[in-house]
Scaffold this active site. Structure first.
Site, mmCIF file in Angstrom:
data_model
loop_
_atom_site.group_PDB
_atom_site.id
_atom_site.type_symbol
_atom_site.label_atom_id
_atom_site.label_comp_id
_atom_site.label_asym_id
_atom_site.label_seq_id
_atom_site.Cartn_x
_atom_site.Cartn_y
_atom_site.Cartn_z
ATOM 1 N N GLY A 14 -19.959 -37.462 74.297
ATOM 2 C CA GLY A 14 -20.406 -37.091 72.956
ATOM 3 C C GLY A 14 -21.850 -36.621 72.943
ATOM 4 N N SER A 128 -27.390 -48.439 64.165
ATOM 5 C CA SER A 128 -27.855 -47.366 63.291
ATOM 6 C C SER A 128 -28.780 -47.923 62.222
ATOM 7 C CB SER A 128 -26.628 -46.739 62.617
ATOM 8 O OG SER A 128 -27.031 -45.926 61.538
ATOM 9 N N TYR A 152 -18.327 -47.327 57.537
ATOM 10 C CA TYR A 152 -18.960 -47.045 58.833
ATOM 11 C C TYR A 152 -20.121 -48.018 59.083
ATOM 12 C CZ TYR A 152 -22.307 -44.864 62.022
ATOM 13 O OH TYR A 152 -23.212 -44.640 63.028
ATOM 14 N N LYS A 156 -20.912 -51.187 62.008
ATOM 15 C CA LYS A 156 -22.114 -51.396 62.835
ATOM 16 C C LYS A 156 -22.680 -52.801 62.613
ATOM 17 C CE LYS A 156 -22.315 -47.364 64.828
ATOM 18 N NZ LYS A 156 -21.888 -47.267 66.231
ATOM 19 N N ILE A 220 -28.693 -28.690 49.121
ATOM 20 C CA ILE A 220 -29.634 -29.815 49.188
ATOM 21 C C ILE A 220 -29.173 -30.865 48.180
ATOM 22 C CG2 ILE A 220 -32.022 -30.571 48.796
ATOM 23 C CD1 ILE A 220 -32.994 -28.000 49.944
HETATM 24 P P1 NAD Z 1 -20.210 -38.526 69.053
HETATM 25 O O1 NAD Z 1 -19.035 -38.508 68.159
HETATM 26 O O2 NAD Z 1 -20.707 -37.227 69.583
HETATM 27 O O3 NAD Z 1 -19.960 -39.505 70.295
HETATM 28 C C1 NAD Z 1 -19.072 -40.604 70.232
HETATM 29 C C2 NAD Z 1 -18.100 -40.459 71.385
HETATM 30 O O4 NAD Z 1 -17.202 -41.560 71.382
HETATM 31 C C3 NAD Z 1 -17.253 -39.186 71.282
HETATM 32 O O5 NAD Z 1 -17.371 -38.493 72.513
HETATM 33 C C4 NAD Z 1 -15.833 -39.699 71.049
HETATM 34 O O6 NAD Z 1 -14.873 -38.851 71.649
HETATM 35 C C5 NAD Z 1 -15.893 -41.092 71.673
HETATM 36 N N1 NAD Z 1 -14.976 -42.072 71.117
HETATM 37 C C6 NAD Z 1 -14.811 -42.431 69.816
HETATM 38 N N2 NAD Z 1 -13.878 -43.396 69.715
HETATM 39 C C7 NAD Z 1 -13.453 -43.672 70.980
HETATM 40 C C8 NAD Z 1 -12.503 -44.569 71.529
HETATM 41 N N3 NAD Z 1 -11.765 -45.376 70.771
HETATM 42 N N4 NAD Z 1 -12.336 -44.586 72.874
HETATM 43 C C9 NAD Z 1 -13.055 -43.768 73.669
HETATM 44 N N5 NAD Z 1 -13.948 -42.897 73.209
HETATM 45 C C10 NAD Z 1 -14.154 -42.844 71.876
HETATM 46 O O7 NAD Z 1 -21.386 -39.297 68.281
HETATM 47 P P2 NAD Z 1 -22.916 -39.479 68.641
HETATM 48 O O8 NAD Z 1 -23.702 -38.820 67.584
HETATM 49 O O9 NAD Z 1 -23.172 -39.162 70.058
HETATM 50 O O10 NAD Z 1 -23.043 -41.040 68.386
HETATM 51 C C11 NAD Z 1 -22.931 -41.996 69.419
HETATM 52 C C12 NAD Z 1 -23.024 -43.376 68.820
HETATM 53 O O11 NAD Z 1 -24.257 -43.486 68.112
HETATM 54 C C13 NAD Z 1 -21.929 -43.710 67.808
HETATM 55 O O12 NAD Z 1 -21.553 -45.048 67.987
HETATM 56 C C14 NAD Z 1 -22.615 -43.509 66.476
HETATM 57 O O13 NAD Z 1 -22.039 -44.306 65.481
HETATM 58 C C15 NAD Z 1 -24.032 -43.938 66.785
HETATM 59 N N6 NAD Z 1 -25.028 -43.349 65.886
HETATM 60 C C16 NAD Z 1 -25.090 -41.996 65.738
HETATM 61 C C17 NAD Z 1 -26.007 -41.428 64.856
HETATM 62 C C18 NAD Z 1 -26.057 -39.937 64.628
HETATM 63 O O14 NAD Z 1 -26.585 -39.521 63.596
HETATM 64 N N7 NAD Z 1 -25.570 -39.110 65.560
HETATM 65 C C19 NAD Z 1 -26.888 -42.255 64.138
HETATM 66 C C20 NAD Z 1 -26.825 -43.628 64.345
HETATM 67 C C21 NAD Z 1 -25.888 -44.160 65.225
HETATM 68 N N1 UFG Z 2 -28.729 -33.460 53.333
HETATM 69 C C1 UFG Z 2 -28.667 -32.360 52.496
HETATM 70 N N2 UFG Z 2 -27.677 -31.450 52.724
HETATM 71 C C2 UFG Z 2 -26.767 -31.563 53.716
HETATM 72 C C3 UFG Z 2 -26.848 -32.695 54.576
HETATM 73 C C4 UFG Z 2 -27.844 -33.631 54.343
HETATM 74 O O1 UFG Z 2 -29.473 -32.211 51.582
HETATM 75 O O2 UFG Z 2 -25.884 -30.711 53.860
HETATM 76 C C5 UFG Z 2 -29.825 -34.441 53.146
HETATM 77 C C6 UFG Z 2 -29.345 -35.834 52.794
HETATM 78 O O3 UFG Z 2 -29.164 -35.970 51.415
HETATM 79 C C7 UFG Z 2 -30.483 -36.692 53.363
HETATM 80 C C8 UFG Z 2 -30.960 -35.893 54.578
HETATM 81 O O4 UFG Z 2 -30.521 -34.558 54.358
HETATM 82 O O5 UFG Z 2 -31.536 -36.765 52.449
HETATM 83 C C9 UFG Z 2 -30.394 -36.395 55.899
HETATM 84 O O6 UFG Z 2 -28.978 -36.449 55.801
HETATM 85 P P1 UFG Z 2 -28.056 -36.669 57.088
HETATM 86 O O7 UFG Z 2 -26.638 -36.604 56.636
HETATM 87 O O8 UFG Z 2 -28.468 -35.743 58.172
HETATM 88 O O9 UFG Z 2 -28.456 -38.122 57.593
HETATM 89 P P2 UFG Z 2 -28.349 -39.533 56.866
HETATM 90 O O10 UFG Z 2 -29.736 -40.103 56.831
HETATM 91 O O11 UFG Z 2 -27.614 -39.447 55.597
HETATM 92 O O12 UFG Z 2 -27.428 -40.371 57.873
HETATM 93 C C10 UFG Z 2 -27.532 -40.272 59.292
HETATM 94 C C11 UFG Z 2 -26.157 -40.508 59.907
HETATM 95 C C12 UFG Z 2 -25.725 -41.900 59.670
HETATM 96 C C13 UFG Z 2 -26.751 -42.849 60.174
HETATM 97 C C14 UFG Z 2 -28.101 -42.559 59.550
HETATM 98 C C15 UFG Z 2 -29.162 -43.428 60.133
HETATM 99 O O13 UFG Z 2 -25.210 -39.622 59.341
HETATM 100 O O14 UFG Z 2 -24.538 -42.147 60.389
HETATM 101 O O15 UFG Z 2 -28.443 -41.188 59.769
HETATM 102 O O16 UFG Z 2 -29.152 -43.312 61.526
HETATM 103 F F1 UFG Z 2 -26.397 -44.104 59.880
#
Ligand code: NAD
Ligand code: UFG
Length: 343
Positions: A14, A128, A152, A156, A220
């Site tokens: 991922g 997160s 979600y 976590k 936005i």
């Molecule tokens: P991502 O979706 O790119 O990566 C997650 C990976 O896990 C994917 O490759 C998916 O195929 C794999 N996966 C999901 N369920 C599975 C299962 N049951 N078995 C095996 N593989 C599985 O997401 P990411 O952005 O790289 O996020 C990685 C982690 O970080 C996640 O746990 C996500 O919740 C956490 N996180 C992400 C963000 C963000 O904004 N990207 C913020 C905070 C936390």
């Molecule tokens: N936003 C817009 N337009 C869009 C998307 C986002 O205005 O199309 C704004 C949102 O309202 C927010 C900011 O941009 O003010 C950031 O939004 P994101 O969706 O990029 O990020 P969030 O902070 O809402 O959430 C992300 C991940 C969550 C994670 C969190 C903290 O989606 O999974 O960051 O790590 F939990």
């Protein structure tokens, strides 16, 4: 940090996982990736191999398949695991909550059981900033009250509790829950990056798709927040800095005991409009936008106090917003359709 036993990386194909696997390989680690590819392409790992000159071992396995996961872990007997695998779309988690609970929580339980069977007791978990809910005080420290506003986020939170309980029961177990703020950007090569399915939920991939002409404008979500320009403020962190935080966490295992939660952020917040302007500069293209109503569940402001990461891990974020946008743009431009669009 290099060890003869490999590091297991769940979800390693991922977005954040692939950047972390790359750095582990560059640091000389052996890496075993388990991913069911439900939200990833194996192409990411092919490119990680191309960039590092090293091959991660890959098993296409679902964490929900306890037998298959157990077999992989028995085969490789990892020294430690980094657990990225999970479903992460906030909106979707409210529509199919049971699938989110099952995938994220059951998957984690299977992982812990399989690791225990080979006496592997070191885990880094992808948590997160969502576990802080609507935090009242900025910057957010790890001592802030925890809550969740969606399924979600609750997965976590539950997993953090579950891991803390596992550590209490087994004094030799060590867990670091890394609470990411807003990961953005891509590897500077433009070869690996974020490849969201369908319409992006998150700001940065949406903005890059507008800049590249795939979408007409950014919506936005609200300009009436109590922030300097009325749009939401977040702590954006470059994915390369974030990946480095995982290597620092593995290195810190000798220095910690039990379960530690650690923020990974820069400590600085930017508004939606500031990010939009920064991307216009990086891309040299206009990013049209329309103001819409607030998105349900969004908070006005969120940024980290990252001092615990500095003290405990010796880690701090180094990359600025301009670099996040430059790298996100390079990735978007050279892969306009993500991994699927490439041979
Ligand atoms: P991502 O979706 O790119 O990566 C997650 C990976 O896990 C994917 O490759 C998916 O195929 C794999 N996966 C999901 N369920 C599975 C299962 N049951 N078995 C095996 N593989 C599985 O997401 P990411 O952005 O790289 O996020 C990685 C982690 O970080 C996640 O746990 C996500 O919740 C956490 N996180 C992400 C963000 C963000 O904004 N990207 C913020 C905070 C936390
Ligand atoms: N936003 C817009 N337009 C869009 C998307 C986002 O205005 O199309 C704004 C949102 O309202 C927010 C900011 O941009 O003010 C950031 O939004 P994101 O969706 O990029 O990020 P969030 O902070 O809402 O959430 C992300 C991940 C969550 C994670 C969190 C903290 O989606 O999974 O960051 O790590 F939990």
């Amino acid at each position: 940090m290099t060890s003869p036993r490999p590091i297991l990386v769940t979800g390693g194909a991922g977005y954040i996982g692939s950047h972390t696997v790359l750095q582990l390989l560059e640091a000389g680690q052996r890496v075993v990736v388990v991913d069911n590819l439900c939200n990833a392409h194996e192409e990411s790992l092919r490119r990680v191999a191309e960039l590092s000159g090293q091959q991660p071992t890959f098993h296409q396995v679902d964490l929900l398949d306890a037998a298959a996961l157990g077999a992989v872990i028995q085969q490789h007997r990892p020294q430690a695991a980094i657990h990225f695998a999970g479903l992460k779309a906030v909106g979707e988690s409210s529509q199919i909550p049971i699938q989110y609970y099952h995938n994220n929580i059951t998957g984690t339980i299977h992982l812990l059981q399989a690791l225990a069977a080979v006496n592997c007791r070191q885990l880094v978990f992808s948590s997160s900033a969502t576990v802080y809910g609507d935090a009242q005080e900025m910057p957010i420290t790890e001592a802030a009250p925890l809550s969740a506003t969606n399924a979600y986020g609750r997965t976590k939170l539950f997993i953090e509790h579950l891991l803390a309980d596992a550590c209490i029961a087994d004094p030799e177990m060590k867990v670091i829950c890394l609470r990411y703020f807003n990961p953005v950007g891509a590897h500077p090569s433009g070869r690996i990056g974020e490849d969201p399915n369908g319409i992006p939920n998150n700001l940065m991939p949406f903005i890059t798709q507008v800049a590249v002409g795939r979408r007409p404008h950014l919506n936005i979500f609200g300009n009436d927040y109590p922030t300097p320009d009325g749009t939401g403020v977040r702590d954006y962190i470059h994915v390369v800095d974030l990946a480095a935080g995982h290597l620092a966490a593995l290195d810190a295992m000798d220095r910690i005991s039990g379960c530690e939660a650690i923020n990974l952020g820069t400590g600085r917040g930017y508004s939606v409009l500031e990010v939009l302007r920064a991307m216009e500069t990086a891309s040299g293209r206009p990013v049209p936008y329309e103001i819409q109503g607030r998105r349900r569940g969004d908070v006005a402001t969120s940024y980290a106090d990252p001092s615990k990461a500095q003290q405990l891990l010796g880690w701090q974020a180094r990359r600025e917003l301009s670099e996040m946008c430059d790298d996100a743009w390079r990735w978007q431009q050279s892969n306009p359709l993500g991994y699927a669009g490439q041979p």
